[in-house]
Design a protein around this motif. Sequence first.
Motif, PDB file in Angstrom:
ATOM      1  N   ASN A 225     -54.561  -1.966   7.728  1.00  0.00           N
ATOM      2  CA  ASN A 225     -54.557  -1.355   6.406  1.00  0.00           C
ATOM      3  C   ASN A 225     -55.647  -0.291   6.347  1.00  0.00           C
ATOM      4  O   ASN A 225     -56.547  -0.271   7.185  1.00  0.00           O
TER       5      ASN A 225
ATOM      6  N   SER B 156     -51.804  -5.613   5.598  1.00  0.00           N
ATOM      7  CA  SER B 156     -50.347  -5.720   5.678  1.00  0.00           C
ATOM      8  C   SER B 156     -49.917  -7.134   6.039  1.00  0.00           C
ATOM      9  O   SER B 156     -50.435  -7.723   6.983  1.00  0.00           O
TER      10      SER B 156
ATOM     11  N   GLU C 118     -44.883  -3.196   4.974  1.00  0.00           N
ATOM     12  CA  GLU C 118     -46.258  -2.793   4.702  1.00  0.00           C
ATOM     13  C   GLU C 118     -46.926  -2.192   5.939  1.00  0.00           C
ATOM     14  O   GLU C 118     -47.700  -1.236   5.830  1.00  0.00           O
TER      15      GLU C 118
ATOM     16  N   PHE D  95     -48.355   1.608   6.260  1.00  0.00           N
ATOM     17  CA  PHE D  95     -49.679   1.894   6.811  1.00  0.00           C
ATOM     18  C   PHE D  95     -49.582   2.919   7.941  1.00  0.00           C
ATOM     19  O   PHE D  95     -50.362   3.873   8.003  1.00  0.00           O
TER      20      PHE D  95
END
Length: 215
Positions: A138, A151, A156, A160
């Motif tokens: 992240n 994440s 996610e 990122f």
Amino acid sequence: MELLATSQVTRAARIIEGGGLVVVPTARWYMICCDAGNSEACARIYQAKRRPLAKSLLLVLPQTLAAKEYFLIDEATERLMRHLWPGDLALRLRWASGEFGARYAAVGDKVALVGQPAGILGELATECSAHIAATSANISGTPTSPDEGPSISIPEVTAFAETASVPIDALIDGGLCPQFLHMTIVDCATTNKPPRIEREGTTHRRAVETALRWG
């Protein structure tokens, strides 16, 4: 970004040995990894996360024996490693030699943050000929809400990767990461002082205290 199955840890290890960045799942969240001795690869992680250079990465070791080879280990520290590794416990350890600190500066040139995790990250450390540096996948910074943070899913991680200015070479798809909390950190590097819990996380304080008493 190459998508890998959890059975393709060997492929991920070869990518890291070649200087690449790989994201792997843990029980807590996805972590971005590289060869800890490759300064260029480590710099790419810092750039991707926008992480301050003063904040070192985690050194992931394949076994306790490696820690004893590289770090100053006293009896109390050895108890923690014996009872709580592999697991979600990271130790701050002092290098046994300045040569090691210079070689692995991204994880701390004088004192390193060291772990021996279980699961896929642990498998990767065992499979890889290089020692692994790792951190959460992240952008660095304090989350402003419970919905933000490292994440925990493939979407996610993908978001990122799109935000980061550095390409990520591969991602091991481990599904959802269900736990919430960082690894517990214990400082074992302060001279003439017993181990001290620096940050509580998934390894319970009582487990740390009991391990230190057990011998």
